[in-house]
Design an enzyme around this catalytic site. Structure first.
Site, PDB file in Angstrom:
ATOM      1  N   GLY A 124      -9.812  -0.827   3.684  1.00  0.00           N
ATOM      2  CA  GLY A 124      -9.842  -1.095   4.880  1.00  0.00           C
ATOM      3  C   GLY A 124      -8.423  -0.738   5.681  1.00  0.00           C
ATOM      4  N   THR A 130      -7.752   1.777   8.838  1.00  0.00           N
ATOM      5  CA  THR A 130      -7.801   2.245  10.109  1.00  0.00           C
ATOM      6  C   THR A 130      -8.357   1.140  11.050  1.00  0.00           C
ATOM      7  OG1 THR A 130      -8.399   4.497   9.103  1.00  0.00           O
ATOM      8  CG2 THR A 130      -8.669   4.252  11.484  1.00  0.00           C
ATOM      9  N   THR A 141      -4.411   6.753  13.048  1.00  0.00           N
ATOM     10  CA  THR A 141      -3.513   7.056  11.900  1.00  0.00           C
ATOM     11  C   THR A 141      -2.039   6.633  12.205  1.00  0.00           C
ATOM     12  OG1 THR A 141      -3.412   9.190  13.095  1.00  0.00           O
ATOM     13  CG2 THR A 141      -4.873   9.135  11.028  1.00  0.00           C
ATOM     14  N   GLU A 193      -5.839  10.297  -2.194  1.00  0.00           N
ATOM     15  CA  GLU A 193      -7.159  10.534  -1.296  1.00  0.00           C
ATOM     16  C   GLU A 193      -6.988  11.852  -0.959  1.00  0.00           C
ATOM     17  OE1 GLU A 193      -9.124   8.150   2.396  1.00  0.00           O
ATOM     18  OE2 GLU A 193      -6.839   8.607   2.359  1.00  0.00           O
TER      19      GLU A 193
END
Length: 386
Positions: free
Chosen positions: A122, A124, A130, A244
């Site tokens: 969690g 954004t 961003t 990621e």
């Protein structure tokens, strides 16, 4: 010389064998039903693939990001969608690298066996996107608890996760020297939170990707669920973000190979005017160009993985790998669709499904424009543009 796409043969063979049990029809039905591939993710977990990054001391395989990226690549190359499970791979790094020994002992063995899933992160928010340092979700300490209030958006797989990594502000931005300070990371018990202080609202989207809007209303998190030092969360979260981006680059590479493999096979078989369409340069050249760009992106993926696994700064490489791979896979998707002509729009060929899935990565988890801004500022030394 061995192609990069042929490296790590044992991992590739293992994933391919597993994926044979989940053919195109399986993923097509899941997509049609807007469902979650529960059986597929369970199979990956049972065979230990989802515990690849967990050290052996905690029940995992102790592999690096390089090997994890090959797992993700092969899932997508086989026609699946790693978006259903990749969160556990990159979220794992935050807990492994910055969690306390007690936290690692408590959670990692249970994640390795599949008793717990750590699929969600969690970060954004609707008003900040961003621009992470301006997030508005707060966590205020009250005794042995942090009380969380705020909102998150585009939070994926939370409905299929037991644990979530949460970034919140613990020190007001006007009380820190730098706006990247005063942010902290917490490990959230998702099911407990959904009962007491966290509301989950699904967001329907063009890809069958489970993502949600979250609302926090006095959610209480135990102090022992703070990961690392209070106020250092932004630095910690970068570990997960670089992982990621690199893993998603690998997924896009897997997609890219899927598209070029399909386009090549169809171009060999499809005959028009008494000749295979693949004999025509107008069909050959776009497929060849797509293949070249995927191979080039693949090399940057491995460089990002190499630096990450060595503990070296890899922000530039992770971002560039994601940019190149997402671009290459999207171009390959267009080539594949064009090669198939009208049949590319038919669901039974799976091209349209994979086309939608790979399009996401031009936008998420970081847009191509923001990557260009990052490279301009941090690599080329140009003035900050925003």
């Amino acid at each position: 010389m061995q192609s990069a796409s042929e490296s790590y043969p044992e991992i590739r063979e293992g994933i391919r064998a597993l994926c044979e049990g989940f053919p195109a029809e399986y993923h097509r039905k899941i997509d049609e039903a807007r469902g979650y591939p529960e059986d597929f993710v369970d199979a990956l977990t049972r065979e230990g693939w989802m515990a690849a990054l967990i050290p052996e001391a905690y029940g995992g395989s102790g592999l690096g990001l390089t090997e994890a990226s090959v797992i993700m690549e092969e899932i997508n190359r086989a026609g699946g969608n790693s978006g259903a499970c990749h969160g556990q791979m990159y979220n794992m790094n935050t807990l492994i690298r910055h969690g306390s020994e007690e936290q690692r002992q408590t959670y990692l063995p249970r994640i390795a066996t599949g008793e717990l899933r750590l699929q969600s992160m969690g970060v954004t928010e609707p008003t900040t996107g961003t621009d992470t340092t301006k997030l508005k979700t707060t966590a205020v300490r009250r005794g042995d608890r942090y009380v969380v209030n705020g909102q998150k958006v585009w939070i994926s797989r939370v409905q299929h996760s037991d644990l979530m990594i949460l970034l919140a502000r613990t020190t007001p931005v006007d009380q820190v020297a730098r706006k990247s300070e005063g942010l902290s990371i917490f490990l959230v018990d998702v099911k407990e939170a959904m009962r007491k202080g966290m509301e989950v609202r699904p967001i329907l989207n063009m890809v069958n990707h489970e993502t949600n809007e979250l609302f926090f209303d006095d959610l209480e998190i135990p102090v022992e669920n703070l990961i690392g030092e209070e106020g250092k969360g932004f630095k910690y979260i970068l570990t997960g973000l670089n992982a990621e981006r690199t893993l998603i680059a690998a997924e896009c590479i897997g997609d890219g190979y899927w598209f070029t493999d399909r386009a090549t096979a169809y171009a060999r078989e499809r005959r028009v005017f008494d000749r295979p369409i693949g004999q025509n340069q107008g069909v050959q050249f776009p497929i060849a160009e797509a293949h070249i760009e995927i191979e080039a992106a693949n090399l940057m993926r491995y460089e990002a993985c190499r630096k990450f696994d060595a503990g070296l700064p890899c922000g530039a490489e992770a971002n560039m790998a994601k940019y190149l791979a997402a671009k290459a896979s999207w171009e390959a998707a267009n080539v594949c669709l064009q090669t198939h002509g009208g049949f590319g729009f038919a669901c039974e060929y799976d091209v349209e499904r994979k086309f939608r899935e790979t399009r996401l990565y031009q936008v998420a988890p970081i847009s191509t424009n923001l990557i260009l801004s990052y490279v301009a500022e941090h690599v080329l030394g140009l003035p900050r543009s925003f």
